[in-house]
Structures are given as structure tokens and as C-alpha cells.
Enzyme design. Sequence first.
Site, PDB file in Angstrom:
ATOM      1  N   ALA A  12       0.839  -1.203   0.000  1.00  0.00           N
ATOM      2  CA  ALA A  12       0.000   0.000   0.000  1.00  0.00           C
ATOM      3  C   ALA A  12       0.870   1.248   0.000  1.00  0.00           C
ATOM      4  O   ALA A  12       1.968   1.259   0.562  1.00  0.00           O
ATOM      5  CB  ALA A  12      -0.913  -0.004   1.222  1.00  0.00           C
TER       6      ALA A  12
ATOM      7  N   GLY B 130       0.611  -5.232   0.770  1.00  0.00           N
ATOM      8  CA  GLY B 130      -0.479  -5.409  -0.183  1.00  0.00           C
ATOM      9  C   GLY B 130      -0.045  -6.130  -1.444  1.00  0.00           C
ATOM     10  O   GLY B 130      -0.860  -6.797  -2.094  1.00  0.00           O
TER      11      GLY B 130
ATOM     12  N   GLU C 121      -0.287  -9.706  -0.585  1.00  0.00           N
ATOM     13  CA  GLU C 121      -1.702 -10.063  -0.539  1.00  0.00           C
ATOM     14  C   GLU C 121      -2.291 -10.177  -1.942  1.00  0.00           C
ATOM     15  O   GLU C 121      -3.177 -10.998  -2.195  1.00  0.00           O
ATOM     16  CB  GLU C 121      -2.450  -9.032   0.306  1.00  0.00           C
TER      17      GLU C 121
ATOM     18  N   GLU D 215       4.011  -5.326   7.933  1.00  0.00           N
ATOM     19  CA  GLU D 215       3.243  -4.217   8.503  1.00  0.00           C
ATOM     20  C   GLU D 215       3.470  -4.008  10.000  1.00  0.00           C
ATOM     21  O   GLU D 215       3.464  -2.871  10.487  1.00  0.00           O
ATOM     22  CB  GLU D 215       1.744  -4.437   8.239  1.00  0.00           C
TER      23      GLU D 215
END
Length: 265
Positions: free
Chosen positions: A68, A113, A116, A136
Site C-alpha cells: 500500500a 499489499g 496479498e 506491517e
Amino acid sequence: MSELPPPVVLVEDQGPVRVVTINRQHASNALNREVLRELKSAVVAAPGARARAVVLTGAGRKAFCAGADLKELAGLGPDDAYALLADGQATLRAIERSTVPVIAAVNGPALGGGCELVLASTFSVFADHATLGLPEAGLGLMPGYGGTQRLPRLIGRAAAAHVMVTGARIDAARAFAWGLTPVEPVAGNPCEAALHLAREVATKGPQAVRAILAALDMGADAAIDAGLAMETGLAAVATSGPEGAEGVAAFLAKRAPAFAAGGDR
């Protein structure tokens, strides 16, 4: 007159294969709102463009996707953070539920992300130098695009917890050993190997592929008996339909099947 900025997601249709590339090299292909929106649009629209498979990768050699975009996360209140994360989850769920296979060509680090995104793909091909990670916690954050739910389903709770709470990287060899990719890591750029697999998928019956993906998705959280009943229904439709009839006839006649273009819709 100022030039328009380059698109953040590139889409190229190569016959029955759609190649989708995250195009933010300056930001290590990080996911912002625009990228998430364009990724979802490109994948969801693929079947309508007669694509039978999608290859998803990152531009350049620096990263597949660094996660992200932290500049967008900075200073968000609870409501805005929830909305942004919900949009990200919706995009990755749309990729996971795509009616055509999405093959991630992981050409560098896939973190946060980006990791993911790989987990939400149908399957992946890794460069031998690629890595996965969910770092994270080191920033006082946690995975928010499905990592806490998908990773333990793939490698078990203990291994997933270790990856997330320590920030440990998973290299390509370990990703293959753990079953996170079904293909041995390749030297250099994995896109050619991913394209080869995508073209192979494109030779299969499109309705059959769509039914297999639907059964996998719906059965992931179903009890075994419910999943088997669902499989029986989908398989009966495939067996009795025109695509199945053509495939069986072609096999018996020792020829290549000619699947109808209508199966792409």
C-alpha cells in the site's frame, strides 16, 4: 501544454491473454486508490474482452509491488482508513473471484499489499530473486487486504503468524516448497513462463475453467458434503453441455477440440 501522466496500470490484450502491469516504478509499484480501481476494472473486464486468462505483474525490475502507498495512509482517521482498506479488499476479492485465471508473474519483492495481491491470484510464477513478506507490524500496522485470512489457509497458522509478527521474508525457493507457487522459480523475468501457462489455459474449455474456479471459490469455506454437492451440480452441467460434448468427441476422434467462442461470455 503539460503532458498527461502515464497510466498507473497498463493493459495489453495478446490474443486470449490479457497482460495487466502495475506501472508505478517510481513508487516500487505501490498500491494507491487509483491503482486499486484500475486493477479491479482490468481484471473484471477481461472475460468481456474475450481474454481466457490474465497475467498480472509489476513494471520494471525493482519490485512486483511494494504494498500500500503509505503516503495515502498517513493521517487517516478510522472512517477514512476503513473505507480505503475496504476498497482494497474488494479489489483483491474481485481478482480472487475472477471467472478467468489470474496468474501473478512475481518479478521482484511482493510486500504488504503486494504479497496479498499474489495470495489473491489464482496461482503465481516467481522469479528466483523474488520475495514475499507482510512487514506491517514493524510499522505499527497489520495486513489489511486479506493477508491474515489467506496466508494461514495456505501455509498454516503457525507459519503465517511467524511471517506476520516477525516480518520475515519468504524467498522464492521457500514459497515453492510451501506451495505458495506451483511452479519452480525461474531465472530472470517470470512473465514469459506466466504467459506460456496462460496460453495453455486458453486452450481449455472456457466454461469448464469458469466452473472449476467457481467450485474452488465457493467450496473454500464450505463443509465437505456441501462442497461435493456443489461440485456434482457444476460437473453435471459441464458434462451435459455443448462444450463437454465437443471435448469428448474431439478426444474420441483424436483431434484438438474446437470450443465455441460463446464460452468466453
